[in-house]
Design a protein around this motif. Sequence first.
Motif, PDB file in Angstrom:
ATOM      1  N   ARG A 146       0.829  -1.217   0.000  1.00 40.75           N
ATOM      2  CA  ARG A 146       0.000   0.000   0.000  1.00 40.75           C
ATOM      3  C   ARG A 146       0.861   1.263   0.000  1.00 40.75           C
ATOM      4  N   ARG A 188      -9.160  -4.745   5.615  1.00 45.52           N
ATOM      5  CA  ARG A 188     -10.470  -4.571   4.971  1.00 45.52           C
ATOM      6  C   ARG A 188     -10.630  -3.173   4.363  1.00 45.52           C
ATOM      7  N   ASP A 189     -11.805  -2.970   3.789  1.00 45.74           N
ATOM      8  CA  ASP A 189     -12.121  -1.699   3.157  1.00 45.74           C
ATOM      9  C   ASP A 189     -12.112  -0.560   4.207  1.00 45.74           C
ATOM     10  N   GLU A 191     -13.940   2.043   4.751  1.00 43.29           N
ATOM     11  CA  GLU A 191     -15.251   2.407   5.320  1.00 43.29           C
ATOM     12  C   GLU A 191     -15.726   1.376   6.347  1.00 43.29           C
TER      13      GLU A 191
END
Length: 206
Positions: A146, A188-189, A191
């Motif tokens: 990332r 995870r995502d 949001e």
Amino acid sequence: MKKGLFITFEGIDGCGKSTQITLLKEKFSSENKEFIEVREPGGTRVGEKIRNILLDRKNDSMTRMAELLLFEAARAQITEEVIIPAIGNGVNVICDRFYDSTTAYQGYANKMGRDLTDFLNLKATSETSPDITFLLDIDPELAWKRRMGRGEEDRIEMLGLSYQEEVRTGYLELAKSEERIVIIDASRDPEVIHEEIVKHIWDLTG
Ligand code: T5A
């Protein structure tokens, strides 16, 4: 006056702290909650200078003890200058890293030992403890992927994946003995992670 909430975010390099802090700030703003955001090391005039020394790739001869004491010096400054007054005035404090980072990076990964880091953490903060800490737990390889393309690595990021693995283990060990630490699956995502974090904060504040 009701004290402000002291919320900290922790995890290995690139685990997604800044992303989650941005989402939480938006949430607090939309609910008219008063808050400040600070980061460690840094967050004060003195602390930002110390941060530059700590993260400068050229300082590759820094000893482990010098590193530990510099982190604690920056922490002593921000705690007394910013965090304690804010909490006392009823302002919520969202902090990107606090003394758990020292326990995981210097105490565990650098093998300076918990006795020493616990002692210095308490002294530097006058025993100011977060109300809740979100440990964004993630595989170091995923965090590294990332971070790719974000430019030159700093002095600590340069230590590589095995170092980050040690830090991760240190955090997970620490979480076993600290009830305030909530382990969050950070793979995870954004949001989804945010919603979980908000739920924990609402549970705490009622
Ligand atoms: N340190 C610090 C110590 O050794 N001892 C101490 O006592 C203290 C206080 C500080 C360095 O100092 C060390 C730890 C660190 O090495 P820092 O600025 O806090 O430096 O460094 P980082 O933790 O590395 O901060 P980063 O900004 O690099 O990472 P973040 O904030 O955790 O991650 P973020 O949100 O910027 O995300 C990284 C990337 O992933 C994406 C983002 O868009 C971004 O590109 N991303 C996601 N992608 C997919 N799904 C998600 N859920 C995502 N969340 C974020």
